[in-house]
Design a protein around this motif. Structure first.
Motif, PDB file in Angstrom:
ATOM      1  N   LEU A 157     -17.711 -18.789 -10.049  1.00 54.05           N
ATOM      2  CA  LEU A 157     -17.705 -19.878  -9.595  1.00 54.05           C
ATOM      3  C   LEU A 157     -16.217 -20.189  -8.923  1.00 54.05           C
ATOM      4  N   LYS A 158     -15.430 -19.781  -9.534  1.00 57.55           N
ATOM      5  CA  LYS A 158     -13.826 -19.895  -8.844  1.00 57.55           C
ATOM      6  C   LYS A 158     -13.842 -19.008  -7.611  1.00 57.55           C
ATOM      7  N   ASP A 159     -14.080 -17.944  -7.516  1.00 62.05           N
ATOM      8  CA  ASP A 159     -13.959 -16.813  -6.904  1.00 62.05           C
ATOM      9  C   ASP A 159     -15.252 -16.993  -5.467  1.00 62.05           C
ATOM     10  N   GLN A 160     -16.160 -17.988  -5.849  1.00 63.79           N
ATOM     11  CA  GLN A 160     -17.088 -18.206  -4.834  1.00 63.79           C
ATOM     12  C   GLN A 160     -18.035 -17.201  -4.534  1.00 63.79           C
ATOM     13  N   ARG A 161     -18.450 -16.454  -5.917  1.00 62.77           N
ATOM     14  CA  ARG A 161     -19.236 -15.442  -5.720  1.00 62.77           C
ATOM     15  C   ARG A 161     -20.497 -15.633  -6.358  1.00 62.77           C
ATOM     16  N   THR A 162     -20.902 -16.819  -6.780  1.00 61.54           N
ATOM     17  CA  THR A 162     -22.046 -17.161  -7.301  1.00 61.54           C
ATOM     18  C   THR A 162     -23.338 -17.149  -6.461  1.00 61.54           C
ATOM     19  N   ALA A 163     -24.279 -16.459  -6.830  1.00 57.16           N
ATOM     20  CA  ALA A 163     -25.335 -16.333  -5.776  1.00 57.16           C
ATOM     21  C   ALA A 163     -25.716 -17.833  -5.451  1.00 57.16           C
ATOM     22  N   SER A 164     -26.211 -17.947  -4.260  1.00 56.08           N
ATOM     23  CA  SER A 164     -26.479 -19.259  -3.669  1.00 56.08           C
ATOM     24  C   SER A 164     -27.580 -19.959  -4.363  1.00 56.08           C
ATOM     25  N   ALA A 165     -28.559 -19.131  -4.817  1.00 56.51           N
ATOM     26  CA  ALA A 165     -29.741 -19.793  -5.470  1.00 56.51           C
ATOM     27  C   ALA A 165     -29.282 -20.230  -7.008  1.00 56.51           C
ATOM     28  N   LEU A 166     -28.156 -19.851  -7.455  1.00 61.49           N
ATOM     29  CA  LEU A 166     -27.711 -20.414  -8.862  1.00 61.49           C
ATOM     30  C   LEU A 166     -26.724 -21.333  -8.687  1.00 61.49           C
ATOM     31  N   GLN A 167     -25.975 -21.201  -7.417  1.00 62.17           N
ATOM     32  CA  GLN A 167     -24.805 -22.372  -7.481  1.00 62.17           C
ATOM     33  C   GLN A 167     -24.968 -23.806  -7.994  1.00 62.17           C
ATOM     34  N   GLN A 168     -25.933 -24.588  -7.770  1.00 64.57           N
ATOM     35  CA  GLN A 168     -26.021 -25.833  -8.126  1.00 64.57           C
ATOM     36  C   GLN A 168     -26.123 -25.675  -9.690  1.00 64.57           C
ATOM     37  N   VAL A 169     -26.987 -24.886 -10.433  1.00 63.18           N
ATOM     38  CA  VAL A 169     -27.341 -24.878 -11.790  1.00 63.18           C
ATOM     39  C   VAL A 169     -25.975 -24.679 -12.530  1.00 63.18           C
TER      40      VAL A 169
END
Length: 203
Positions: free
Chosen positions: A176-188
């Motif tokens: 999350l901090k590095d903005q590497r979370t998959a877009s499909a999982l970002q909100q969750v």
């Protein structure tokens, strides 16, 4: 929970095609090494955490070598017996989320259920020492397994399982901090930040 886990561990695994951890304690160490390999190159990884983990594993190595023969694959393990995966139904309490069952020493599920970070994923409260003792006694009575052997196994395996959960939380926080979370999982994942934080720093 003790009853459900004891019943699971009594099921004959032979008809099932399961991944087997043939050397359960060393396989737990290997799982942790995979966690470390994922965490180490992350931009926001904490060097102090890496150093402390390496020191901890160095201290644990003699105990792991000494105790590894106590562990053998002896039952089906769910491998994610966090409180959230026990649900109430009209037919009684059921265990869900069968993503990674395997044939393993049954201490893994017990370690997972009792590990502080696994409890903190689901709730800010953790079992008291008395609560842990009651769970282990109930499980031992229901499963016919030796409670003293369970306690002995927990002393060496539970810290490793707990650390696996901590790194699971830290890896998701870093993503999350590095903005590497998959877009499909970002909100969750953003909605679960308080939970990631609880298990990343279970002090």
């Amino acid at each position: 929970a003790a009853e459900i886990i004891a019943r699971l561990h009594s099921i004959d695994p032979q008809p099932l095609s399961l991944i087997t951890w043939a050397d359960p304690l060393m396989d737990t160490v290997k799982l942790l090494q995979i966690d470390l390999a994922e965490y180490r190159p992350k931009k926001s990884a904490d060097e102090k955490v890496l150093t402390l983990t390496e020191q901890f594993l160095k201290i644990m190595n003699p105990r792991i070598e000494q105790k590894r023969k106590l562990f053998r694959p002896d039952g089906i393990n769910h491998t994610d017996v966090a409180i959230d995966n026990f649900i109430k139904t009209k037919q009684g309490v059921r265990l869900i989320d069968w993503e990674k069952p395997r044939f393993d020493d049954c201490s893994y599920d017990i370690c997972c259920f009792l590990a502080k970070p696994a409890q903190l994923w689901c709730t800010p409260d953790v079992l008291s020492k008395k609560g842990r003792e009651i769970f282990i006694k109930d499980y031992s009575d229901l499963s016919g397994r030796d409670s003293s052997l369970i306690f002995e196994k927990l002393t060496v395996r539970e810290p490793l399982v707990a650390l696996h959960w901590i790194f699971w939380g830290m890896n998701r926080m870093c993503d999350l901090k590095d903005q590497r979370t998959a877009s499909a999982l970002q909100q969750v994942h953003e909605e679960r930040v308080h939970r990631w934080e609880r298990i990343s720093d279970p002090m």
